[in-house]
Design a protein around this motif. Structure first.
Motif, PDB file in Angstrom:
ATOM      1  N   ALA A 136       0.836  -1.199   0.000  1.00 54.43           N
ATOM      2  CA  ALA A 136       0.000   0.000   0.000  1.00 54.43           C
ATOM      3  C   ALA A 136       0.871   1.249   0.000  1.00 54.43           C
ATOM      4  N   PRO A 137       0.470   2.300  -0.703  1.00 55.27           N
ATOM      5  CA  PRO A 137       1.210   3.563  -0.683  1.00 55.27           C
ATOM      6  C   PRO A 137       1.212   4.173   0.718  1.00 55.27           C
ATOM      7  N   ARG A 138       2.149   5.075   0.959  1.00 56.21           N
ATOM      8  CA  ARG A 138       2.217   5.759   2.250  1.00 56.21           C
ATOM      9  C   ARG A 138       0.949   6.567   2.507  1.00 56.21           C
ATOM     10  N   GLU A 139       0.447   7.217   1.469  1.00 50.34           N
ATOM     11  CA  GLU A 139      -0.750   8.039   1.592  1.00 50.34           C
ATOM     12  C   GLU A 139      -1.796   7.542   0.613  1.00 50.34           C
ATOM     13  N   ARG A 140      -3.002   7.365   1.121  1.00 53.34           N
ATOM     14  CA  ARG A 140      -4.092   6.878   0.277  1.00 53.34           C
ATOM     15  C   ARG A 140      -5.309   7.776   0.452  1.00 53.34           C
ATOM     16  N   THR A 141      -6.121   7.820  -0.578  1.00 52.68           N
ATOM     17  CA  THR A 141      -7.357   8.579  -0.512  1.00 52.68           C
ATOM     18  C   THR A 141      -8.512   7.692  -0.960  1.00 52.68           C
ATOM     19  N   ASP A 142      -9.668   7.942  -0.393  1.00 53.47           N
ATOM     20  CA  ASP A 142     -10.857   7.195  -0.799  1.00 53.47           C
ATOM     21  C   ASP A 142     -11.529   7.829  -2.015  1.00 53.47           C
ATOM     22  N   LEU A 143     -11.075   9.028  -2.395  1.00 55.20           N
ATOM     23  CA  LEU A 143     -11.663   9.722  -3.536  1.00 55.20           C
ATOM     24  C   LEU A 143     -11.015   9.256  -4.832  1.00 55.20           C
ATOM     25  N   PRO A 144     -11.733   9.318  -5.945  1.00 53.41           N
ATOM     26  CA  PRO A 144     -11.094   9.061  -7.243  1.00 53.41           C
ATOM     27  C   PRO A 144      -9.956  10.059  -7.449  1.00 53.41           C
TER      28      PRO A 144
ATOM     29  N   PRO B  88       7.181  11.129 -12.893  1.00 60.17           N
ATOM     30  CA  PRO B  88       7.939  10.127 -12.136  1.00 60.17           C
ATOM     31  C   PRO B  88       7.739  10.272 -10.630  1.00 60.17           C
ATOM     32  N   THR B  89       7.624   9.132  -9.952  1.00 59.51           N
ATOM     33  CA  THR B  89       7.340   9.127  -8.532  1.00 59.51           C
ATOM     34  C   THR B  89       8.623   9.236  -7.717  1.00 59.51           C
ATOM     35  N   ARG B  90       8.456   9.441  -6.408  1.00 48.97           N
ATOM     36  CA  ARG B  90       9.599   9.509  -5.495  1.00 48.97           C
ATOM     37  C   ARG B  90       9.785   8.202  -4.728  1.00 48.97           C
ATOM     38  N   GLU B  91       8.878   7.248  -4.912  1.00 43.35           N
ATOM     39  CA  GLU B  91       8.983   5.976  -4.215  1.00 43.35           C
ATOM     40  C   GLU B  91       8.263   4.917  -5.035  1.00 43.35           C
ATOM     41  N   TRP B  92       8.732   3.682  -4.946  1.00 48.83           N
ATOM     42  CA  TRP B  92       8.163   2.634  -5.781  1.00 48.83           C
ATOM     43  C   TRP B  92       6.676   2.444  -5.519  1.00 48.83           C
ATOM     44  N   ARG B  93       6.265   2.461  -4.252  1.00 50.91           N
ATOM     45  CA  ARG B  93       4.861   2.196  -3.925  1.00 50.91           C
ATOM     46  C   ARG B  93       3.910   3.224  -4.540  1.00 50.91           C
ATOM     47  N   GLU B  94       4.429   4.415  -4.843  1.00 50.26           N
ATOM     48  CA  GLU B  94       3.572   5.432  -5.459  1.00 50.26           C
ATOM     49  C   GLU B  94       3.161   5.031  -6.875  1.00 50.26           C
ATOM     50  N   LEU B  95       3.934   4.164  -7.504  1.00 50.41           N
ATOM     51  CA  LEU B  95       3.572   3.698  -8.842  1.00 50.41           C
ATOM     52  C   LEU B  95       2.237   2.950  -8.814  1.00 50.41           C
ATOM     53  N   TYR B  96       2.007   2.174  -7.747  1.00 51.05           N
ATOM     54  CA  TYR B  96       0.742   1.450  -7.639  1.00 51.05           C
ATOM     55  C   TYR B  96      -0.423   2.421  -7.503  1.00 51.05           C
ATOM     56  N   ALA B  97      -0.234   3.460  -6.695  1.00 49.51           N
ATOM     57  CA  ALA B  97      -1.290   4.459  -6.516  1.00 49.51           C
ATOM     58  C   ALA B  97      -1.551   5.217  -7.815  1.00 49.51           C
ATOM     59  N   ALA B  98      -0.480   5.483  -8.570  1.00 55.11           N
ATOM     60  CA  ALA B  98      -0.653   6.172  -9.845  1.00 55.11           C
ATOM     61  C   ALA B  98      -1.478   5.323 -10.809  1.00 55.11           C
ATOM     62  N   LEU B  99      -1.167   4.037 -10.876  1.00 56.16           N
ATOM     63  CA  LEU B  99      -1.915   3.140 -11.763  1.00 56.16           C
ATOM     64  C   LEU B  99      -3.356   2.961 -11.319  1.00 56.16           C
ATOM     65  N   ASP B 100      -3.616   3.228 -10.052  1.00 57.03           N
ATOM     66  CA  ASP B 100      -4.966   3.076  -9.497  1.00 57.03           C
ATOM     67  C   ASP B 100      -5.813   4.334  -9.666  1.00 57.03           C
ATOM     68  N   CYS B 101      -5.313   5.310 -10.421  1.00 57.04           N
ATOM     69  CA  CYS B 101      -6.027   6.570 -10.577  1.00 57.04           C
ATOM     70  C   CYS B 101      -7.291   6.398 -11.413  1.00 57.04           C
ATOM     71  N   ALA B 102      -8.129   7.450 -11.405  1.00 55.86           N
ATOM     72  CA  ALA B 102      -9.326   7.463 -12.246  1.00 55.86           C
ATOM     73  C   ALA B 102      -9.032   8.062 -13.613  1.00 55.86           C
ATOM     74  N   VAL B 103      -8.078   8.980 -13.671  1.00 64.08           N
ATOM     75  CA  VAL B 103      -7.720   9.654 -14.923  1.00 64.08           C
ATOM     76  C   VAL B 103      -6.289  10.157 -14.802  1.00 64.08           C
ATOM     77  N   VAL B 104      -5.609  10.265 -15.928  1.00 63.76           N
ATOM     78  CA  VAL B 104      -4.230  10.758 -15.958  1.00 63.76           C
ATOM     79  C   VAL B 104      -4.205  12.134 -16.617  1.00 63.76           C
ATOM     80  N   ALA B 105      -3.567  13.077 -15.953  1.00 62.35           N
ATOM     81  CA  ALA B 105      -3.385  14.412 -16.530  1.00 62.35           C
ATOM     82  C   ALA B 105      -1.968  14.504 -17.083  1.00 62.35           C
ATOM     83  N   ALA B 106      -1.842  14.547 -18.404  1.00 61.46           N
ATOM     84  CA  ALA B 106      -0.530  14.618 -19.051  1.00 61.46           C
ATOM     85  C   ALA B 106      -0.048  16.062 -19.029  1.00 61.46           C
ATOM     86  N   ILE B 107       0.396  16.507 -17.843  1.00 59.99           N
ATOM     87  CA  ILE B 107       0.886  17.875 -17.690  1.00 59.99           C
ATOM     88  C   ILE B 107       2.049  18.111 -18.649  1.00 59.99           C
TER      89      ILE B 107
END
Length: 515
Positions: free
Chosen positions: A213-221, A253-272
């Protein structure tokens, strides 16, 4: 004993260079000029598939390749910013020295592993064994989640097979990537090479079963943010998203490996940053929709929020309420911090169009935007907005094109790379380095709306100082005559050209893969 002194040789004629004989053409690429040779060697060594993928992901047209720093700096910087991640380089010593120096200059403060090689170890395959041994020695799960191993130009051209290192050693993930200067145009796109490789690995892990699990999680999309950003920008975006029932996800790019899982779990990606092609491919493979542009300025923020609402299927009334509030806040900030003056913008970070949009909405007369990065469909909205306002937009901009824009438009301020800034200052035009002074500021939403005005107005206010310096140094000479002379040096362009050609011919004659 002979009466002849062994040192009494026949007098040797002084060295001469025949200026009238034809000279070999001088390569424009400097020490890293043998792109074609390297490319051919890499394909012969089995690297055709990855080079073809790079060619598709990072097209180089309309010209060969922009002039920027070694592309591997981008992927190196991404790895060095990640917690519990080791970095190992394999390449020529001069390349590794330059990359590590630049990384530490930008505050990496992390160890960079280096596996040296010789012609013998390269040709015999011993280099791969040396890399394998080094990685096995590093692979301690108590210290690392992942080890990034990077082939630079020569090992890539020689076909060093990092894929044979395996997926993991002692439970530590192994990410092997080829980052050759002859296959990837800019350091900004090399960041995507590593980010995409890590997302691909993480996506396979998620598909295989439960992950940490990521260090920080949210219940929101959540909305994953693609591309490096100023630290305050994700916070500002999160504040804009909250009334919509959404949250800002990880920055990739993330600052920690576990953040990659949270990124993939997103609802939408913003290609800044719209050129992260490999990363977008992984997100789309995971079934995640992608939106382009970013919430910059009043118009950009409104369009971005609308695009987000459309993709997420949010109630239009809720989207309109947030848009109205953000538009008012952005316009207020822009009105309080106006920018008046003609400006040209160029850089190699990938956010040049976003900065130009913000400048235009701030009141600046922006005539030209040059980006070393390629045009993609994710940047179309920004390009179209700028072109509709008379701004010349140049993707894959060369140094010559950026300088030509400064010459043509004679701006009150030139924002650009180091050589562009140097050229502008020599012409007594105030200028700012894009990477350190512009991109290192908040750009998003109301917080970004007035962030550029202070530094830009201060720079344009220095015009009188530049005029005074130009007048003070007037007459000291330039180029071959730079300095103060009793007798002005004679320019000898034919000699310089011939000598440069001879040096280049000698360098090419001695050049060999692995030397």
């Amino acid at each position: 004993m002979s009466d002849h002194n062994a040192f009494d040789a026949v007098p040797r004629a002084a060295d001469r260079i025949d200026l009238d004989s034809p000279a070999a053409p001088v390569s424009e690429g400097g020490a890293c000029a043998s792109k074609d040779t390297m490319n051919e060697a890499a394909r012969a060594a089995g690297k055709s598939e990855i080079l073809d993928q790079y060619a598709a992901d990072y097209p180089v047209g309309p010209h060969d390749q922009p002039q920027s720093m070694c592309p591997a700096f981008g992927s190196l910087r991404v790895g060095l910013r990640m917690r519990r991640t080791a970095t190992v380089l394999s390449g020529s010593a001069c390349c590794v020295y330059g990359l590590t120096f630049t990384s530490h200059f930008y505050g990496a403060r992390r160890t960079v592993g280096y596996v040296p090689f010789s012609s013998e170890t390269l040709v015999t395959g011993k280099l791969f064994e040396d890399i394998k041994e080094a990685v096995e020695g590093l692979a301690d799960p108590e210290n690392y989640d992942a080890i990034v191993v990077t082939n630079l130009c020569v090992p890539t051209a020689s076909g060093v097979p990092l894929r044979l290192l395996g997926k993991a050693i002692n439970g530590v993930r192994i990410i092997g990537i080829d980052v050759p200067g002859f296959g990837i145009p800019t350091h900004a796109e090399a960041k995507d090479v590593l980010a995409g490789a890590m997302l691909a690995y993480a996506r396979e892990e998620v598909m295989a079963g439960p992950v940490a699990a990521p260090r920080e999680r949210t219940d929101l999309p959540s909305v994953a943010l693609l591309g490096e950003m100023f630290p305050a920008d994700p916070v500002v975006i999160g504040q804009m998203l909250a009334p919509l029932g959404l949250a800002a996800g990880p920055v990739v790019p993330t600052r920690e490996w576990r953040e990659l899982y949270a990124a993939l779990d997103c609802a939408v990606v913003a290609a800044i940053h719209p050129f992260y092609t490999a990363s977008i491919r992984e997100f789309e493979a995971a079934g995640r929709p992608v939106i382009g542009s970013a919430p910059v300025g009043a118009d950009g923020t409104a369009a971005w929020l609308q695009s987000l609402g459309d993709v997420m299927g949010l109630p239009q009334a809720k989207v309109d309420g947030v848009k109205d509030a953000m538009i008012a806040a952005c316009k207020g900030a822009l009105a309080n911090m106006p920018i008046k003056g003609r400006i040209t913008v160029s850089g190699y970070e990938g956010s040049e169009l976003l900065v130009a949009r913000l400048l235009v909405e701030s009141g600046a007369d922006v005539r030209y935007v040059g980006s070393a990065c390629p045009r993609t469909k994710w940047s179309d909205a920004d390009r179209e907005w700028l072109e509709a306002r008379g701004v010349q937009v140049q993707f894959r901009a060369s140094l010559e094109q950026d300088i030509a824009a400064v010459e043509e438009y004679r701006p009150d301020l030139a924002i650009g790379t180091t050589p562009v800034v140097q050229h502008a200052k020599a012409k007594a035009i105030p200028s700012l380095y894009f990477t350190n002074l512009i991109s290192a500021r908040p750009l998003m939403g109301p917080a970004g709306a007035g962030s550029l005005a202070t530094v830009i107005n201060a720079a344009m206010g220095n015009k009188a100082r530049f005029d005074a310096m130009r007048d003070f140094f007037e007459g000291v000479g330039t180029e071959h005559a730079a300095g103060v002379w009793e007798e002005l040096p004679v320019d000898r362009p034919k000699f310089r050209k011939k000598y440069a050609a001879l040096n280049e011919a000698a360098r090419k004659a001695s050049e060999a893969i692995g030397s």
